[in-house]
Scaffold this motif. Structure first.
Motif, short mmCIF file in Angstrom:
data_model
loop_
_atom_site.label_atom_id
_atom_site.label_comp_id
_atom_site.label_asym_id
_atom_site.label_seq_id
_atom_site.Cartn_x
_atom_site.Cartn_y
_atom_site.Cartn_z
N ARG A 13 -0.55 -16.48 6.96
CA ARG A 13 -1.75 -17.19 6.55
C ARG A 13 -1.98 -18.40 7.45
O ARG A 13 -1.04 -18.93 8.04
N LEU A 53 -13.15 -0.87 -1.63
CA LEU A 53 -13.91 0.21 -0.98
C LEU A 53 -14.61 1.11 -2.00
O LEU A 53 -15.69 1.64 -1.73
N ARG A 71 0.81 -1.23 0.00
CA ARG A 71 0.00 0.00 0.00
C ARG A 71 0.84 1.27 0.00
O ARG A 71 0.30 2.34 -0.13
N VAL A 100 -2.35 -3.60 -4.62
CA VAL A 100 -3.28 -4.16 -3.63
C VAL A 100 -4.68 -4.15 -4.23
O VAL A 100 -5.09 -3.16 -4.84
N THR A 111 -8.33 -3.57 -3.95
CA THR A 111 -9.21 -2.82 -3.04
C THR A 111 -10.64 -2.84 -3.57
O THR A 111 -10.87 -2.87 -4.78
N LEU A 128 4.13 -14.04 3.85
CA LEU A 128 2.73 -13.82 4.20
C LEU A 128 2.40 -14.41 5.55
O LEU A 128 3.06 -15.35 6.00
N LEU A 135 -2.11 4.53 2.26
CA LEU A 135 -2.70 4.41 0.91
C LEU A 135 -3.79 5.47 0.71
O LEU A 135 -3.83 6.14 -0.32
C1 FMN Z 1 -11.99 -8.90 -1.61
C2 FMN Z 1 -10.87 -8.04 -1.09
C3 FMN Z 1 -11.11 -6.72 -0.78
C4 FMN Z 1 -10.08 -5.90 -0.31
N1 FMN Z 1 -10.31 -4.56 -0.11
C5 FMN Z 1 -9.30 -3.78 0.32
C6 FMN Z 1 -9.48 -2.37 0.43
O1 FMN Z 1 -10.51 -1.81 0.08
N2 FMN Z 1 -8.43 -1.64 0.91
C7 FMN Z 1 -7.24 -2.21 1.26
O2 FMN Z 1 -6.33 -1.48 1.68
N3 FMN Z 1 -7.03 -3.54 1.13
C8 FMN Z 1 -8.03 -4.32 0.66
N4 FMN Z 1 -7.81 -5.67 0.48
C9 FMN Z 1 -6.49 -6.25 0.79
C10 FMN Z 1 -6.55 -7.16 2.00
O3 FMN Z 1 -6.70 -6.40 3.15
C11 FMN Z 1 -5.28 -8.00 2.02
O4 FMN Z 1 -5.22 -8.77 0.85
C12 FMN Z 1 -5.25 -8.94 3.22
O5 FMN Z 1 -5.30 -8.22 4.42
C13 FMN Z 1 -3.99 -9.78 3.20
O6 FMN Z 1 -2.89 -8.91 3.23
P1 FMN Z 1 -1.41 -9.46 2.98
O7 FMN Z 1 -1.46 -10.16 1.64
O8 FMN Z 1 -0.54 -8.24 2.96
O9 FMN Z 1 -1.10 -10.41 4.07
C14 FMN Z 1 -8.81 -6.46 -0.06
C15 FMN Z 1 -8.56 -7.80 -0.40
C16 FMN Z 1 -9.58 -8.58 -0.94
C17 FMN Z 1 -9.25 -10.00 -1.35
#
Ligand code: FMN
Length: 219
Positions: free
Chosen positions: A202, A163, A17, A159, A161, A200, A102
């Motif tokens: 997980r 939102l 981010r 990333v 997103t 990661l 971000l």
């Molecule tokens: C369906 C989905 C929606 C997400 N929406 C957002 C978002 O709106 N903003 C954001 O910062 N990250 C968003 N993410 C990222 C997730 O927060 C992130 O993939 C998860 O926390 C794992 O993070 P990591 O891969 O860094 O461990 C989204 C991920 C997915 C799969």
């Protein structure tokens, strides 16, 4: 395509981010987008499109919308987490700080890729069930994941997103997305400010996969 072993790309593809504003060459973005086109879709209908948004005024508008949604989302989440154990709160706050970054810098992102889908050209086999439908997403998000992995292979941070989906009408108007197309996600893309990708956190396989019956250990 940059050479990076597939498993290594998957293993280190985390949400990045904190992105630099430096531009991303067209050729790099095109390679990553081409990887998205390799994804499977129901009936091979390919009911998705990607809009690469780089015009500064458009990215700034998306950024303003994103910041507004993030403010509401993060305030709610911080309230929920307020009573969690201190070590969990510390981990949570690390992720939230990246989210804050971000939101504050979204407008400086060199490219935001908005993935759209056409719900009228999807094989949505769970549409008739009395629960939220997810099958339609399976004709869009594999393409998004291919794109994320290809970005990872190129050394780009990104990333997924969602939102901005909350304010889809505003995004639709801004990017001139015609009906019945809708938005699946927006992916800010850029070179990482720091280390970017890495290991990661997980759940272990044993908690995620079963043998024969739900809950039955895989062994
Ligand atoms: C369906 C989905 C929606 C997400 N929406 C957002 C978002 O709106 N903003 C954001 O910062 N990250 C968003 N993410 C990222 C997730 O927060 C992130 O993939 C998860 O926390 C794992 O993070 P990591 O891969 O860094 O461990 C989204 C991920 C997915 C799969």
């Amino acid at each position: 395509m940059a050479e990076l072993e597939l498993r290594e790309a998957m293993r280190t593809l985390r949400a990045v981010r904190r992105l630099r504003p430096d531009p991303v060459p067209d050729a790099v973005l095109h390679r990553a987008l081409e990887a998205a086109t390799f994804a499977p879709t129901g009936g091979n209908a390919q009911p998705w499109r990607a809009i690469v948004v780089r015009e500064r005024a458009l990215v700034a508008r998306l950024g303003a919308l994103y910041a507004e949604r993030w403010a509401a989302y993060s305030a709610g989440h911080r309230k929920l987490w307020a009573k969690a154990p201190a070590d969990a709160v510390a981990r949570f706050e690390k992720v939230m700080a990246a989210g804050d970054f971000l939101a504050a810098h979204f407008a400086e992102t060199p490219a935001v890729v908005v993935f759209c889908f056409d719900p009228t050209h999807m094989a949505i086999t769970d549409a008739g069930l009395d629960r939220v439908s997810v099958v339609g997403g399976a004709s869009v998000y594999p393409a998004v994941q291919n794109f994320l992995l290809a970005c990872r292979a190129e050394g780009l941070g990104c990333v997924l997103t969602t939102l901005l989906c909350e304010v889809e009408p505003a995004v639709r108007a801004l990017l001139e997305i015609p009906e019945p197309w809708a938005t699946a996600c927006a992916v800010p893309v850029g070179w990482p400010r720091g280390r970017g990708h890495g290991p990661l956190s997980r759940r272990p396989l044993a908690r995620m996969a079963f043998a024969e019956r739900f809950g039955n250990p895989l062994g």
